[in-house]
Design a protein around this motif. Structure first.
Motif, PDB file in Angstrom:
ATOM      1  N   HIS A 156       8.228   7.029  -9.025  1.00 55.59           N
ATOM      2  CA  HIS A 156       7.976   5.582  -8.994  1.00 55.59           C
ATOM      3  C   HIS A 156       6.507   5.376  -9.355  1.00 55.59           C
ATOM      4  CE1 HIS A 156      11.871   4.820  -6.964  1.00 55.59           C
ATOM      5  NE2 HIS A 156      11.605   5.958  -6.341  1.00 55.59           N
ATOM      6  N   ILE A 157       6.252   4.779 -10.504  1.00 54.69           N
ATOM      7  CA  ILE A 157       4.896   4.708 -11.048  1.00 54.69           C
ATOM      8  C   ILE A 157       4.245   3.351 -10.791  1.00 54.69           C
ATOM      9  CG2 ILE A 157       3.534   4.733 -13.186  1.00 54.69           C
ATOM     10  CD1 ILE A 157       5.378   6.814 -14.284  1.00 54.69           C
ATOM     11  N   GLU A 212      -7.113 -10.582  -4.957  1.00 54.70           N
ATOM     12  CA  GLU A 212      -8.502 -11.015  -5.013  1.00 54.70           C
ATOM     13  C   GLU A 212      -9.381  -9.938  -4.371  1.00 54.70           C
ATOM     14  OE1 GLU A 212     -11.342 -14.831  -3.918  1.00 54.70           O
ATOM     15  OE2 GLU A 212      -9.341 -14.678  -3.042  1.00 54.70           O
ATOM     16  N   LYS A 213     -10.503  -9.643  -4.999  1.00 56.23           N
ATOM     17  CA  LYS A 213     -11.376  -8.573  -4.513  1.00 56.23           C
ATOM     18  C   LYS A 213     -12.089  -8.999  -3.240  1.00 56.23           C
ATOM     19  CE  LYS A 213     -14.800  -5.232  -6.068  1.00 56.23           C
ATOM     20  NZ  LYS A 213     -15.597  -4.752  -7.201  1.00 56.23           N
ATOM     21  N   ASN A 214     -11.885  -8.212  -2.167  1.00 48.64           N
ATOM     22  CA  ASN A 214     -12.592  -8.416  -0.906  1.00 48.64           C
ATOM     23  C   ASN A 214     -12.569  -7.114  -0.116  1.00 48.64           C
ATOM     24  OD1 ASN A 214     -10.067  -8.314   0.637  1.00 48.64           O
ATOM     25  ND2 ASN A 214      -9.677 -10.381  -0.147  1.00 48.64           N
ATOM     26  N   ASP A 215     -13.035  -7.137   1.117  1.00 49.02           N
ATOM     27  CA  ASP A 215     -13.131  -5.908   1.909  1.00 49.02           C
ATOM     28  C   ASP A 215     -11.773  -5.287   2.222  1.00 49.02           C
ATOM     29  OD1 ASP A 215     -15.854  -6.189   1.926  1.00 49.02           O
ATOM     30  OD2 ASP A 215     -15.952  -7.110   3.925  1.00 49.02           O
ATOM     31  N   ASN A 216     -10.699  -6.082   2.160  1.00 44.46           N
ATOM     32  CA  ASN A 216      -9.367  -5.571   2.516  1.00 44.46           C
ATOM     33  C   ASN A 216      -8.485  -5.279   1.306  1.00 44.46           C
ATOM     34  OD1 ASN A 216      -9.715  -5.771   5.380  1.00 44.46           O
ATOM     35  ND2 ASN A 216      -9.474  -7.996   5.199  1.00 44.46           N
ATOM     36  N   THR A 217      -9.047  -5.389   0.107  1.00 43.22           N
ATOM     37  CA  THR A 217      -8.225  -5.256  -1.100  1.00 43.22           C
ATOM     38  C   THR A 217      -7.521  -3.906  -1.185  1.00 43.22           C
ATOM     39  OG1 THR A 217      -9.686  -6.750  -2.310  1.00 43.22           O
ATOM     40  CG2 THR A 217      -8.219  -5.356  -3.612  1.00 43.22           C
ATOM     41  N   ILE A 218      -8.277  -2.828  -1.023  1.00 42.57           N
ATOM     42  CA  ILE A 218      -7.683  -1.492  -1.167  1.00 42.57           C
ATOM     43  C   ILE A 218      -6.632  -1.252  -0.090  1.00 42.57           C
ATOM     44  CG2 ILE A 218      -8.139   0.977  -1.307  1.00 42.57           C
ATOM     45  CD1 ILE A 218      -9.314  -0.681  -3.592  1.00 42.57           C
ATOM     46  N   LYS A 219      -6.898  -1.725   1.122  1.00 41.30           N
ATOM     47  CA  LYS A 219      -5.925  -1.593   2.210  1.00 41.30           C
ATOM     48  C   LYS A 219      -4.642  -2.341   1.871  1.00 41.30           C
ATOM     49  CE  LYS A 219      -5.329  -2.461   7.159  1.00 41.30           C
ATOM     50  NZ  LYS A 219      -5.967  -3.009   8.397  1.00 41.30           N
ATOM     51  N   ASN A 220      -4.781  -3.536   1.311  1.00 39.69           N
ATOM     52  CA  ASN A 220      -3.607  -4.326   0.933  1.00 39.69           C
ATOM     53  C   ASN A 220      -2.823  -3.647  -0.191  1.00 39.69           C
ATOM     54  OD1 ASN A 220      -4.229  -6.315   2.794  1.00 39.69           O
ATOM     55  ND2 ASN A 220      -5.381  -7.558   1.330  1.00 39.69           N
ATOM     56  N   ILE A 221      -3.551  -3.089  -1.154  1.00 41.46           N
ATOM     57  CA  ILE A 221      -2.887  -2.376  -2.255  1.00 41.46           C
ATOM     58  C   ILE A 221      -2.108  -1.188  -1.708  1.00 41.46           C
ATOM     59  CG2 ILE A 221      -3.297  -0.903  -4.272  1.00 41.46           C
ATOM     60  CD1 ILE A 221      -5.495  -2.836  -5.114  1.00 41.46           C
ATOM     61  N   LEU A 225       1.776  -0.415  -2.263  1.00 40.57           N
ATOM     62  CA  LEU A 225       2.228   0.852  -2.851  1.00 40.57           C
ATOM     63  C   LEU A 225       3.345   1.449  -1.998  1.00 40.57           C
ATOM     64  CD1 LEU A 225      -1.226   2.445  -3.780  1.00 40.57           C
ATOM     65  CD2 LEU A 225       0.516   1.709  -5.405  1.00 40.57           C
ATOM     66  N   SER A 226       3.132   1.447  -0.687  1.00 42.51           N
ATOM     67  CA  SER A 226       4.133   1.982   0.237  1.00 42.51           C
ATOM     68  C   SER A 226       5.402   1.138   0.209  1.00 42.51           C
ATOM     69  CB  SER A 226       3.550   2.019   1.651  1.00 42.51           C
ATOM     70  OG  SER A 226       4.517   2.430   2.583  1.00 42.51           O
ATOM     71  N   LYS A 227       5.238  -0.174   0.227  1.00 35.31           N
ATOM     72  CA  LYS A 227       6.373  -1.091   0.229  1.00 35.31           C
ATOM     73  C   LYS A 227       7.240  -0.915  -1.015  1.00 35.31           C
ATOM     74  CE  LYS A 227       7.322  -6.086   0.372  1.00 35.31           C
ATOM     75  NZ  LYS A 227       6.689  -7.430   0.422  1.00 35.31           N
ATOM     76  N   ASN A 228       6.608  -0.609  -2.144  1.00 35.02           N
ATOM     77  CA  ASN A 228       7.324  -0.454  -3.412  1.00 35.02           C
ATOM     78  C   ASN A 228       7.649   1.003  -3.751  1.00 35.02           C
ATOM     79  OD1 ASN A 228       7.411  -3.229  -5.019  1.00 35.02           O
ATOM     80  ND2 ASN A 228       5.493  -3.166  -3.850  1.00 35.02           N
ATOM     81  N   LYS A 229       7.407   1.896  -2.769  1.00 34.78           N
ATOM     82  CA  LYS A 229       7.742   3.322  -2.878  1.00 34.78           C
ATOM     83  C   LYS A 229       7.049   4.004  -4.067  1.00 34.78           C
ATOM     84  CE  LYS A 229      12.238   2.655  -0.679  1.00 34.78           C
ATOM     85  NZ  LYS A 229      13.708   2.830  -0.780  1.00 34.78           N
ATOM     86  N   VAL A 230       5.889   3.494  -4.454  1.00 38.54           N
ATOM     87  CA  VAL A 230       5.123   4.127  -5.542  1.00 38.54           C
ATOM     88  C   VAL A 230       4.617   5.481  -5.065  1.00 38.54           C
ATOM     89  CG1 VAL A 230       3.019   3.979  -6.934  1.00 38.54           C
ATOM     90  CG2 VAL A 230       4.428   1.943  -6.587  1.00 38.54           C
ATOM     91  N   ASN A 231       4.853   6.537  -5.848  1.00 39.40           N
ATOM     92  CA  ASN A 231       4.338   7.858  -5.477  1.00 39.40           C
ATOM     93  C   ASN A 231       3.425   8.466  -6.541  1.00 39.40           C
ATOM     94  OD1 ASN A 231       6.381   8.384  -7.307  1.00 39.40           O
ATOM     95  ND2 ASN A 231       7.607   9.643  -5.916  1.00 39.40           N
ATOM     96  N   LEU A 232       3.152   7.724  -7.620  1.00 34.73           N
ATOM     97  CA  LEU A 232       2.161   8.171  -8.599  1.00 34.73           C
ATOM     98  C   LEU A 232       1.459   6.937  -9.163  1.00 34.73           C
ATOM     99  CD1 LEU A 232       0.956  10.657 -10.003  1.00 34.73           C
ATOM    100  CD2 LEU A 232       2.570  10.299 -11.876  1.00 34.73           C
ATOM    101  N   LEU A 233       0.186   6.804  -8.839  1.00 37.98           N
ATOM    102  CA  LEU A 233      -0.594   5.652  -9.268  1.00 37.98           C
ATOM    103  C   LEU A 233      -1.524   6.050 -10.408  1.00 37.98           C
ATOM    104  CD1 LEU A 233      -1.440   2.664  -8.765  1.00 37.98           C
ATOM    105  CD2 LEU A 233      -3.219   3.574  -7.222  1.00 37.98           C
TER     106      LEU A 233
END
Length: 273
Positions: A156-157, A212-221, A225-233
């Motif tokens: 899942h890419i 939107e870029k903020n302090d929580n952006t990477i955490k939200n991403i 990623l987990s919600k969409n079962k992505v295993n290769l980014l």
């Protein structure tokens, strides 16, 4: 005529999760028709504790045999399970110098590394990963210890801040073709005026998410990623010198904070015609 295969180099410290790292390299190899080579290097100070030259030589020879046996024990079941050849090499010396020399000698198409413990990363940084990214111009895959891409794993890419058209390696199309679900595109924007924030939309058979870029952006991403079962980014390295530093900082944040395997592309990407 002999077909020249792509080369995947696995750099391993033979510690925890090495097995999953090699399996993910094999998974990648199966998808892009590549051969796998494992390289392990140790510092002399990790091996030799005695000032006696004779004792030091004996210790080095013993460690070399033990390391080779350990690598063989790791790869033999994988070779048998997945019917793939895996070569390996061992070296003793300055870790960075030996890695740089081996990369220059073997000219791998892709380098595969295991993900280090994130708590350690936040304290000290993963210097070997940083070094490899600066030394190797080609793609680098960083394998998550619990979210790899072994051959039996459905792919899942996801794609961070980029477009599939920029991937000019001849094997990347093979990877996208193997994906079991539509591509998920994750885009970070700097605009407070943007109304589409973390909104899903479908374009060109891809699903786009805008953050939107903020302090929580990477955490939200990471959550998406987990919600969409992505295993290769996929993360595209910038070839623009002006944007390189910002790009490197963003890549480090992703390495330290997301729980999926990463495919960091060549820093010489060109727009496909």
């Amino acid at each position: 005529m002999k077909v020249i295969k792509h080369k995947i180099l696995v750099l391993s410290d033979l510690k925890k999760h090495t097995d999953s790292t090699i399996k993910s390299a094999v998974g990648l190899a199966k998808m892009i028709d590549a051969e796998v080579d494992v390289f392990h290097v140790k510092k002399p100070t990790d091996v030799v504790a005695s000032d006696s030259q004779l004792s030091a030589i004996r210790t080095i020879n013993q460690d070399q045999n033990e390391s080779k046996n350990k690598i063989q024990e790791l790869i033999n079941p994988i070779i048998g399970a997945y019917n793939i050849g895996i070569s390996f090499n061992y070296s003793l010396g300055n870790v960075k110098s030996e890695i740089e020399s081996y990369i220059r000698e073997t000219k791998p198409d892709v380098i595969v590394l295991g993900r280090r413990n994130t708590k350690v990363l936040k304290l000290a940084g993963d210097h070997i990963t940083d070094f490899v990214l600066k030394t190797h111009n080609g793609p680098v895959m960083i394998v998550s210890s619990n979210n790899g891409i072994a051959p039996e794993t459905d792919l899942h890419i996801g794609l961070l801040n980029g477009q599939t058209q920029v991937f000019n390696q001849d094997f990347t199309s093979n990877l996208f073709a193997k994906a079991k679900t539509p591509l998920k595109s994750f885009n970070i924007v700097n605009s407070a005026n943007t109304a589409v924030i973390e909104v899903e939309k479908s374009t060109n058979k891809a699903i786009d998410f805008v953050f939107e870029k903020n302090d929580n952006t990477i955490k939200n991403i990471d959550q998406y990623l987990s919600k969409n079962k992505v295993n290769l980014l996929f993360i595209n390295r910038s070839s623009n010198k002006g944007a390189a530093m910002k790009n490197e900082s963003e890549i480090k944040q992703i390495i330290n904070n997301v729980n999926v395997s990463l495919f960091i592309t060549s820093n010489t990407q060109k727009q496909a015609v």
